[in-house]
Design a protein around this motif. Structure first.
Motif, PDB file in Angstrom:
ATOM      1  N   VAL A 106       0.850  -1.128   0.339  1.00  0.00           N
ATOM      2  CA  VAL A 106       0.126  -0.277   0.124  1.00  0.00           C
ATOM      3  C   VAL A 106       0.684   1.411  -0.025  1.00  0.00           C
ATOM      4  CG1 VAL A 106      -2.174   1.119   1.524  1.00  0.00           C
ATOM      5  CG2 VAL A 106      -2.020  -0.798   1.588  1.00  0.00           C
ATOM      6  N   SER A 107       2.691   0.817   0.624  1.00  0.00           N
ATOM      7  CA  SER A 107       2.930   2.211   0.516  1.00  0.00           C
ATOM      8  C   SER A 107       2.963   2.867  -0.223  1.00  0.00           C
ATOM      9  CB  SER A 107       3.936   1.664   1.933  1.00  0.00           C
ATOM     10  OG  SER A 107       4.949   0.971   1.809  1.00  0.00           O
ATOM     11  N   ASP A 108       4.481   1.861  -1.637  1.00  0.00           N
ATOM     12  CA  ASP A 108       3.826   2.470  -2.812  1.00  0.00           C
ATOM     13  C   ASP A 108       3.467   2.740  -3.244  1.00  0.00           C
ATOM     14  OD1 ASP A 108       6.317   1.170  -1.949  1.00  0.00           O
ATOM     15  OD2 ASP A 108       5.598  -0.623  -3.543  1.00  0.00           O
ATOM     16  N   LYS A 109       1.490   2.996  -3.000  1.00  0.00           N
ATOM     17  CA  LYS A 109       0.636   3.306  -4.010  1.00  0.00           C
ATOM     18  C   LYS A 109      -0.440   4.653  -3.291  1.00  0.00           C
ATOM     19  CE  LYS A 109       1.771   0.244  -7.381  1.00  0.00           C
ATOM     20  NZ  LYS A 109       1.529  -1.315  -7.663  1.00  0.00           N
ATOM     21  N   LEU A 110       0.240   5.074  -1.887  1.00  0.00           N
ATOM     22  CA  LEU A 110      -0.575   6.241  -1.247  1.00  0.00           C
ATOM     23  C   LEU A 110      -0.918   6.966  -2.154  1.00  0.00           C
ATOM     24  CD1 LEU A 110       1.391   5.631   1.783  1.00  0.00           C
ATOM     25  CD2 LEU A 110      -0.895   4.447   1.588  1.00  0.00           C
ATOM     26  N   LEU A 160       1.008  -7.465   5.350  1.00  0.00           N
ATOM     27  CA  LEU A 160       0.151  -6.829   6.299  1.00  0.00           C
ATOM     28  C   LEU A 160       1.576  -5.101   6.455  1.00  0.00           C
ATOM     29  CD1 LEU A 160      -2.790  -5.521   7.559  1.00  0.00           C
ATOM     30  CD2 LEU A 160      -1.351  -6.905   9.685  1.00  0.00           C
ATOM     31  N   GLU A 161       0.409  -3.971   5.933  1.00  0.00           N
ATOM     32  CA  GLU A 161       1.229  -2.927   6.732  1.00  0.00           C
ATOM     33  C   GLU A 161       0.791  -2.237   7.403  1.00  0.00           C
ATOM     34  OE1 GLU A 161       3.691  -0.798   3.171  1.00  0.00           O
ATOM     35  OE2 GLU A 161       2.249  -1.641   2.414  1.00  0.00           O
ATOM     36  N   GLU A 162       1.040  -2.789   9.089  1.00  0.00           N
ATOM     37  CA  GLU A 162       0.588  -2.358  11.063  1.00  0.00           C
ATOM     38  C   GLU A 162       0.767  -0.916  10.664  1.00  0.00           C
ATOM     39  OE1 GLU A 162      -0.968  -3.327  13.177  1.00  0.00           O
ATOM     40  OE2 GLU A 162      -0.307  -6.213  12.926  1.00  0.00           O
ATOM     41  N   ASP A 163       1.221  -0.268  10.522  1.00  0.00           N
ATOM     42  CA  ASP A 163       1.718   1.756  10.276  1.00  0.00           C
ATOM     43  C   ASP A 163       0.809   2.064   9.215  1.00  0.00           C
ATOM     44  OD1 ASP A 163       3.185   0.280   8.010  1.00  0.00           O
ATOM     45  OD2 ASP A 163       4.619   1.924   8.250  1.00  0.00           O
ATOM     46  N   GLN A 164       0.447   1.706   8.243  1.00  0.00           N
ATOM     47  CA  GLN A 164      -0.541   2.365   7.565  1.00  0.00           C
ATOM     48  C   GLN A 164      -1.986   1.880   7.700  1.00  0.00           C
ATOM     49  OE1 GLN A 164       0.520   4.463   4.982  1.00  0.00           O
ATOM     50  NE2 GLN A 164       2.729   3.332   5.204  1.00  0.00           N
ATOM     51  N   MET A 206      -1.776  -5.615  -1.202  1.00  0.00           N
ATOM     52  CA  MET A 206      -2.528  -4.361  -0.363  1.00  0.00           C
ATOM     53  C   MET A 206      -3.215  -4.872   0.271  1.00  0.00           C
ATOM     54  SD  MET A 206      -3.232  -1.354  -3.509  1.00  0.00           S
ATOM     55  CE  MET A 206      -1.566  -1.269  -4.225  1.00  0.00           C
ATOM     56  N   ALA A 207      -4.608  -5.615  -0.465  1.00  0.00           N
ATOM     57  CA  ALA A 207      -6.033  -5.576  -0.313  1.00  0.00           C
ATOM     58  C   ALA A 207      -5.602  -5.824   1.599  1.00  0.00           C
ATOM     59  CB  ALA A 207      -6.315  -7.048  -0.966  1.00  0.00           C
ATOM     60  N   TYR A 208      -5.052  -6.813   1.955  1.00  0.00           N
ATOM     61  CA  TYR A 208      -4.936  -7.509   2.901  1.00  0.00           C
ATOM     62  C   TYR A 208      -4.278  -6.156   4.088  1.00  0.00           C
ATOM     63  CZ  TYR A 208      -4.598 -11.499   0.657  1.00  0.00           C
ATOM     64  OH  TYR A 208      -4.789 -12.160  -0.676  1.00  0.00           O
ATOM     65  N   THR A 209      -3.936  -5.152   4.054  1.00  0.00           N
ATOM     66  CA  THR A 209      -3.440  -4.139   4.728  1.00  0.00           C
ATOM     67  C   THR A 209      -5.569  -3.385   5.486  1.00  0.00           C
ATOM     68  OG1 THR A 209      -1.880  -3.656   4.471  1.00  0.00           O
ATOM     69  CG2 THR A 209      -3.294  -2.061   5.331  1.00  0.00           C
ATOM     70  N   PHE A 210      -6.911  -3.336   3.785  1.00  0.00           N
ATOM     71  CA  PHE A 210      -7.734  -3.301   3.929  1.00  0.00           C
ATOM     72  C   PHE A 210      -8.998  -4.166   4.340  1.00  0.00           C
ATOM     73  CE2 PHE A 210      -7.431   0.579   1.412  1.00  0.00           C
ATOM     74  CZ  PHE A 210      -6.704   0.726   0.168  1.00  0.00           C
ATOM     75  N   LEU A 211      -8.062  -5.426   3.797  1.00  0.00           N
ATOM     76  CA  LEU A 211      -9.074  -6.351   5.142  1.00  0.00           C
ATOM     77  C   LEU A 211      -8.734  -6.214   6.413  1.00  0.00           C
ATOM     78  CD1 LEU A 211      -8.803  -9.185   3.125  1.00  0.00           C
ATOM     79  CD2 LEU A 211     -10.517  -7.373   2.835  1.00  0.00           C
ATOM     80  N   LYS A 212      -7.338  -5.351   6.718  1.00  0.00           N
ATOM     81  CA  LYS A 212      -6.857  -6.176   8.634  1.00  0.00           C
ATOM     82  C   LYS A 212      -8.556  -4.392   8.758  1.00  0.00           C
ATOM     83  CE  LYS A 212      -5.383  -6.590  12.627  1.00  0.00           C
ATOM     84  NZ  LYS A 212      -4.606  -7.847  12.820  1.00  0.00           N
ATOM     85  N   ALA A 213      -8.097  -3.142   8.299  1.00  0.00           N
ATOM     86  CA  ALA A 213      -8.459  -2.327   8.773  1.00  0.00           C
ATOM     87  C   ALA A 213     -10.105  -2.372   8.761  1.00  0.00           C
ATOM     88  CB  ALA A 213      -8.610  -0.952   7.395  1.00  0.00           C
ATOM     89  N   LYS A 214     -10.836  -3.393   7.778  1.00  0.00           N
ATOM     90  CA  LYS A 214     -12.203  -3.917   7.754  1.00  0.00           C
ATOM     91  C   LYS A 214     -13.326  -4.539   9.102  1.00  0.00           C
ATOM     92  CE  LYS A 214     -15.157  -5.136   5.172  1.00  0.00           C
ATOM     93  NZ  LYS A 214     -15.595  -6.034   3.574  1.00  0.00           N
TER      94      LYS A 214
END
Ligand code: ADP
Ligand code: MG
Length: 397
Positions: free
Chosen positions: A202-206, A242-246, A225-233
């Motif tokens: 995700v951090s490459d494409k913010l 997973l990018e926790e910091d994002q 990057m989708a897994y950071t979105f799923l985690k955010a859900k």
């Protein structure tokens, strides 16, 4: 408006410096994909047919300002020579004795390839004066400059930016085509306008996501990057990327999408495996049921179908980033499904990103089935971010 080659006037007998992107993949000194050399041919042919003395500047790899034999453009000169029907000569340096002698002997309609511009530390220097000095040495060689290395136009470098300030300059045919296609897709897109984003982080494409949340009608998120979105859900993602910091940023994007009426689709199912390996056993699970000891390596079939339906009803589609680890055939199905949907769509379709383009070619798709496959990863991403590129604005009149 970008200045065209025609705007330079009569070229017969004139020396024209061209910046091309010949940064091709090499394995043991052999070029494994000459796509970038082929993409540069229309401009080189146009110039030689017009009777110009064509002097080409290019880089290969990251020699970091030092002369390193493994980054020599010699294999590129050889391949270029095989692809054009005019003589291709080569200098063993950039602005030194070899370059000067070759240029003095260069005939109209001939091509000379200078040695790797990045052997000279001034090429990529942050010091304006250092870059200007190199650009000055190069400018002495020619009457005109043609910028055609789309892969580097987002860089403020001597052979891209500074040189264009010192010679009458124009955009080459590849740069023209890239800018026309990418601006058609990003500035005034025919709607519905759908953007498919994937890739590893995700951090490459913010910047891309942030900009598109104000422009696109639908944003489809796959890949790592989708897994950071799923985690955010609120879902558990096991050992997936997973990018926790994002997480907070991603939550913000989800809220903004809702506020702006942008449809934000994340995977409803995913292909998981116990390890990151080509032969790891693959299982399909719902997006909210990723086992703690597994990792998601591709979007699932339901998601692929959902994305394909969305693409089918769009008038403009931009795709950047593979949907899974396409390098492993068992995890390439999601990427293949999205590529198929794009290839079958009547929409204006643009593929950006080095790995996405490689995936499409590697999976055997006919490139003609897409409106445009960009040759520049970073440059196309920056255009999607809505940035002004230094190597482009310098070519405007
Ligand atoms: P592009 O070059 O098209 O912009 P990126 O460089 O962002 O794409 O990402 C490409 C990489 O993302 C590929 O090497 C691919 O294997 C990786 N990738 C995609 N999905 C996943 C995933 N679920 N887990 C780990 N890596 C992934
Ligand atoms: Mg990449």
């Amino acid at each position: 408006m970008l200045k065209t080659i025609e705007s330079l006037g009569e070229l017969r007998g004139k020396a024209v410096l061209v910046r091309s992107d010949f940064n091709v993949p090499l394995k043991d000194g052999v070029i494994t994909d000459d796509g970038r050399i082929r993409a540069a041919l229309p401009t080189l042919q146009k110039l030689t047919e017009a009777g110009a003395k064509v002097i080409v500047m290019a880089h290969l790899g990251r020699p970091k300002g030092e002369v390193k034999a493994e980054f020599s453009l010699a294999p590129v000169a050889k391949r270029l020579g095989a692809l054009v029907d005019v003589p291709v000569k080569r200098a063993s340096d950039l602005t030194g004795e070899s370059a000067q002698a070759e240029i003095a002997a260069l005939g109209a309609g001939e091509i000379l390839l200078l040695e790797n511009v990045r052997f000279d530390p001034r090429e990529t220097s942050k010091d304006d004066a250092a870059r200007a000095e190199l650009a000055g040495e190069l400018a002495k060689f020619a009457d005109f400059f043609v910028s055609d290395g789309f892969g580097v136009v987002h860089r403020k470098q001597a052979s891209v930016y500074d040189i264009a300030k010192r010679l009458p300059a124009a955009a080459g045919l590849l740069v023209m085509k890239e800018i026309e296609s990418l601006s058609r897709a990003t500035e005034n897109p025919e709607r519905p306008y759908t953007v498919v984003l994937g890739g590893s982080k995700v951090s490459d494409k913010l910047g891309v996501i942030a900009n598109l949340l104000g422009k696109a009608d639908a944003l489809l998120i796959g890949g790592g990057m989708a897994y950071t979105f799923l985690k955010a859900k609120g879902y558990e993602v096991g050992n997936s990327l997973l990018e926790e910091d994002q997480l907070e940023t991603v939550k913000g994007y989800m809220e903004e999408a809702q506020k702006n009426g942008v449809e934000l689709l994340v995977p409803v199912d995913t292909v998981v495996a116990p390890e990151f390996a080509a032969d790891a056993p693959a299982t399909i699970v719902a997006a909210d049921s990723i086992p703690a000891d597994q990792m998601g390596l591709d979007i699932g079939p339901k998601t692929a179908e959902l994305f394909a339906e969305k693409i089918a009803t769009s008038r403009t589609v931009v795709w950047n980033g593979p949907m899974g680890v396409f390098e492993f055939p068992a995890f390439a199905k999601g990427t293949e499904a999205v590529a198929t949907a794009l290839s079958e769509s009547a929409a204006f379709t643009v593929i950006g990103g080095g790995d996405s383009a490689a995936a499409v070619r590697g999976l055997g798709f006919d490139e003609e089935k897409f409106s445009h496959i960009s040759t520049g990863g970073g440059a196309s991403l920056e255009l999607l971010e809505g940035k002004v590129l230094p190597g482009i604005s310098v070519l405007e009149d």
